[in-house]
Enzyme design. Structure first.
Site, mmCIF file in Angstrom:
data_model
loop_
_atom_site.group_PDB
_atom_site.id
_atom_site.type_symbol
_atom_site.label_atom_id
_atom_site.label_comp_id
_atom_site.label_asym_id
_atom_site.label_seq_id
_atom_site.Cartn_x
_atom_site.Cartn_y
_atom_site.Cartn_z
ATOM 1 N N CYS A 108 0.855 -1.191 0.000
ATOM 2 C CA CYS A 108 0.000 0.000 0.000
ATOM 3 C C CYS A 108 0.890 1.239 0.000
ATOM 4 O O CYS A 108 1.993 1.223 0.535
ATOM 5 C CB CYS A 108 -0.872 -0.027 1.250
ATOM 6 N N ASP A 171 -18.599 10.644 -0.590
ATOM 7 C CA ASP A 171 -17.535 10.736 0.423
ATOM 8 C C ASP A 171 -16.301 9.948 -0.043
ATOM 9 O O ASP A 171 -15.180 10.436 0.006
ATOM 10 C CB ASP A 171 -18.024 10.156 1.758
ATOM 11 N N HIS A 196 -3.604 3.459 -2.957
ATOM 12 C CA HIS A 196 -3.533 4.290 -1.758
ATOM 13 C C HIS A 196 -4.904 4.896 -1.472
ATOM 14 O O HIS A 196 -5.796 4.850 -2.314
ATOM 15 C CB HIS A 196 -2.420 5.350 -1.828
ATOM 16 N N HIS A 209 -7.576 5.150 -4.534
ATOM 17 C CA HIS A 209 -7.050 5.013 -5.900
ATOM 18 C C HIS A 209 -6.324 3.679 -6.059
ATOM 19 O O HIS A 209 -5.531 3.307 -5.185
ATOM 20 C CB HIS A 209 -6.055 6.146 -6.195
ATOM 21 N N ASP A 211 -3.820 1.388 -8.677
ATOM 22 C CA ASP A 211 -2.884 1.516 -9.798
ATOM 23 C C ASP A 211 -3.301 0.551 -10.916
ATOM 24 O O ASP A 211 -3.238 -0.664 -10.743
ATOM 25 C CB ASP A 211 -1.463 1.192 -9.304
ATOM 26 N N HIS A 231 -8.323 -3.499 2.334
ATOM 27 C CA HIS A 231 -7.275 -2.772 3.058
ATOM 28 C C HIS A 231 -7.464 -1.251 2.892
ATOM 29 O O HIS A 231 -7.464 -0.504 3.870
ATOM 30 C CB HIS A 231 -5.904 -3.209 2.520
ATOM 31 N N GLU A 232 -7.642 -0.803 1.654
ATOM 32 C CA GLU A 232 -7.750 0.640 1.404
ATOM 33 C C GLU A 232 -9.008 1.229 2.044
ATOM 34 O O GLU A 232 -8.982 2.352 2.548
ATOM 35 C CB GLU A 232 -7.713 0.936 -0.100
ATOM 36 N N HIS A 235 -8.382 2.277 5.497
ATOM 37 C CA HIS A 235 -7.841 3.644 5.616
ATOM 38 C C HIS A 235 -8.957 4.670 5.423
ATOM 39 O O HIS A 235 -9.033 5.655 6.158
ATOM 40 C CB HIS A 235 -6.786 3.913 4.541
ATOM 41 N N HIS A 241 -1.897 1.663 9.451
ATOM 42 C CA HIS A 241 -1.229 0.380 9.211
ATOM 43 C C HIS A 241 -0.973 -0.357 10.515
ATOM 44 O O HIS A 241 -0.709 0.255 11.546
ATOM 45 C CB HIS A 241 0.090 0.593 8.458
ATOM 46 N N ALA A 399 11.503 -32.924 12.712
ATOM 47 C CA ALA A 399 12.827 -33.276 12.199
ATOM 48 C C ALA A 399 13.868 -32.648 13.107
ATOM 49 O O ALA A 399 13.777 -31.467 13.426
ATOM 50 C CB ALA A 399 12.991 -32.766 10.774
HETATM 51 ZN ZN ZN Z 1 -2.346 0.842 3.610
HETATM 52 CA CA CA Z 2 2.385 0.011 -8.801
#
Ligand code: ZN
Ligand code: CA
Length: 494
Positions: A108, A171, A196, A209, A211, A231-232, A235, A241, A399
């Site tokens: 991220c 929003d 991000h 956003h 990529d 995940h995003e 945020h 994080h 082992a």
């Molecule tokens: Zn992140």
């Molecule tokens: Ca990239």
């Protein structure tokens, strides 16, 4: 400052010319061994972006302006250590191969050290979202479904609600974009930064956003859009994080193909702290409780496998491991994949290192994996019958490798087997554990030669075995070698 870091600094200082001929460039000969100039530059940019490292050029300017002593490595070393601690690597401050490999994982774009968190949250209960730009080779309806699924993960456990808007401003504005895209945080092409997001707020606040240069996948192979979106959105709702590798808010992408995505125990706790608890949550908790990342101080902790790894002792559990390094008191949890990528599976049965041949072997079910220098050897995984086990043996419990005597003892159920490492053959047939290792309960979980004794692990216990006297000399908790008394365990109630 620890020894290794100091050593690197000392070496670098020794190499630096006493006459300041050209202090503005670090010559390749001054770099730590095995580190190319490109890697050095990459690492500095990484630490600048994610750990607030002040780059060399800035400080050189400052040093020139204020006539300060220039020691570019000091700041770097501290930042490398900070990053290593975050990712559960031994914090020696050295830009070694292993640290660079972790830095090079897709991740991220947000920083790991910004003091953001509980101060950012939406004050309304229903947050609107809009998918502004889709520039991916998938039907829009499928993207919408994935986005909805990712938002649902958060709304199913907390009181936050989402409302989709088609045209009007929202929003959370979601966009699939590439390189420079108008927010002065350009994407970097394939790999590196995947996406991000902006913390809750007006304007760009809450926006997400992705990529478009990445090879996104809508199922659970490659880079999963669902995982990154989940995940995003964390945020976009105000979460920062987490250094817990089991959390969806862990900054690096570390998911094996075909895993089942679920918010972790900590993720649930954190979102509920911001937005309250969904009334459906108690039934969800019964049906499918959020997975907890194993806690090294849990009195019931057991291990899948334990091995020596050079000077370290490594404890394996599920997808995770702890690396006990003799120079560092604190042992942090990390992912197995942080060191061996996807070369080895999780939920292992046994692991051992053959230090002489620089090999490490992993066992799971009837397969084994052989790695050298972190690289999976050709033709692996192979069936364990290759080692000389009869067909009736379908898996290995533990082992135990003896470095000096160059043999390995395998444990299977109530039996044990002695494997001759030099000749690559099994020495005869199986023996009974109760005869060879009296007092050891079986099946064992793991075994390791440690400080002159053999430590056997079973459940939450470990048995220290003196093989000169042929008896167990002490029994203690399985996690006794991890630094548990040092830390207070976290609040663990939901
Ligand atoms: Zn992140
Ligand atoms: Ca990239």
């Amino acid at each position: 400052m620890n020894l290794v870091c100091m050593l690197v600094l000392t070496l670098m200082k020794l190499h630096q010319s006493p006459v300041v001929a050209s202090p503005l460039r670090i010559q390749p000969s001054q770099l730590p061994i095995g580190l190319s100039e490109a890697d050095q530059k990459f690492a500095e940019e990484y630490l600048q972006h994610f750990y607030g490292y002040q780059p060399k050029s800035d400080r050189q300017k400052r040093a020139a302006d204020y006539n300060e002593d220039l020691d570019w490595t000091t700041g770097l070393c501290d930042k490398v250590k900070e990053m290593q601690r975050f990712f559960g690597l031994p914090p020696d401050g050295e830009l070694n191969k292993e640290t660079l490999a972790v830095m090079k994982k897709p991740r991220c774009g947000l920083s790991d050290v910004e003091p953001y968190g509980s101060t950012f949250r939406w004050t309304k209960q229903t947050v609107s979202y809009r998918i502004a730009r889709i520039n991916l080779p998938f039907p829009a309806t499928k993207i919408h479904k994935v986005i909805k699924g990712a938002l649902n993960l958060w709304s199913s456990v907390s009181l936050i609600k989402f409302h989709k808007r088609k045209r009007r401003e929202a929003d959370i504005v979601i966009a699939f974009v590439s390189s420079e895209h108008g927010d002065r945080a350009p994407f970097d092409g394939k790999g590196g930064i995947l996406a991000h997001a902006y913390l809750p707020g007006s304007g760009i606040g809450g926006d997400v956003h992705f990529d478009t240069a990445e090879e996104w996948n809508l199922n659970f192979t490659g880079i999963s859009l669902l995982v990154v979106a989940a995940h995003e959105f964390g945020h976009a709702l105000g979460l920062s994080h987490s250094s817990d590798p089991g959390s969806i808010m862990y900054p690096a992408y570390n998911f094996a193909p075909n895993f089942e995505l679920q918010l972790s125990f900590d993720d649930v706790k954190n979102i509920q702290r911001l937005y309250g608890i969904n009334s459906n949550f108690p039934s969800l908790l019964l049906k499918k409780p959020p997975p907890r990342t194993p806690d090294k101080c849990d009195p019931d902790l057991s291990f899948d496998a334990v091995t020596e790894l050079q000077q370290e002792v490594v404890f394996f559990k599920d997808r995770f491991m702890w690396r006990k390094h003799p120079n560092f008191v604190k042992t942090s949890i990390t992912l197995i994949s942080s060191l061996w990528s996807d070369s080895v599976p999780s939920y292992l049965d046994a692991v051992y290192e053959n230090g002489e041949k620089n090999l490490i072997l992993f066992f799971k079910g009837d397969q084994y994996w052989k790695l050298q220098q972190l690289i999976l050897q050709e033709g692996f995984p192979r069936n364990i019958s290759d080692l000389g086990f009869p067909n009736r043996i379908k898996s290995v419990d533990a082992a135990l490798h003896f470095r000096n005597n160059r043999y390995t003892v395998f444990f299977t159920g109530h039996e044990c087997w002695r494997y001759n490492e030099q000749q690559g053959v099994m020495d005869g047939s199986s023996m009974l554990i109760e005869q060879q290792w009296p007092g050891i309960p079986f099946p064992v979980d793991a075994a390791i030669f440690y400080e002159g004794f053999v430590n056997f692990f079973q459940g939450n216990k470990q048995y220290k075995y003196d093989f000169v006297q042929n008896r167990v000399v002490s029994v203690s908790s399985a996690n006794g070698l991890l630094d548990c008394k040092m830390e207070k365990s976290n609040d663990d109630t939901l």
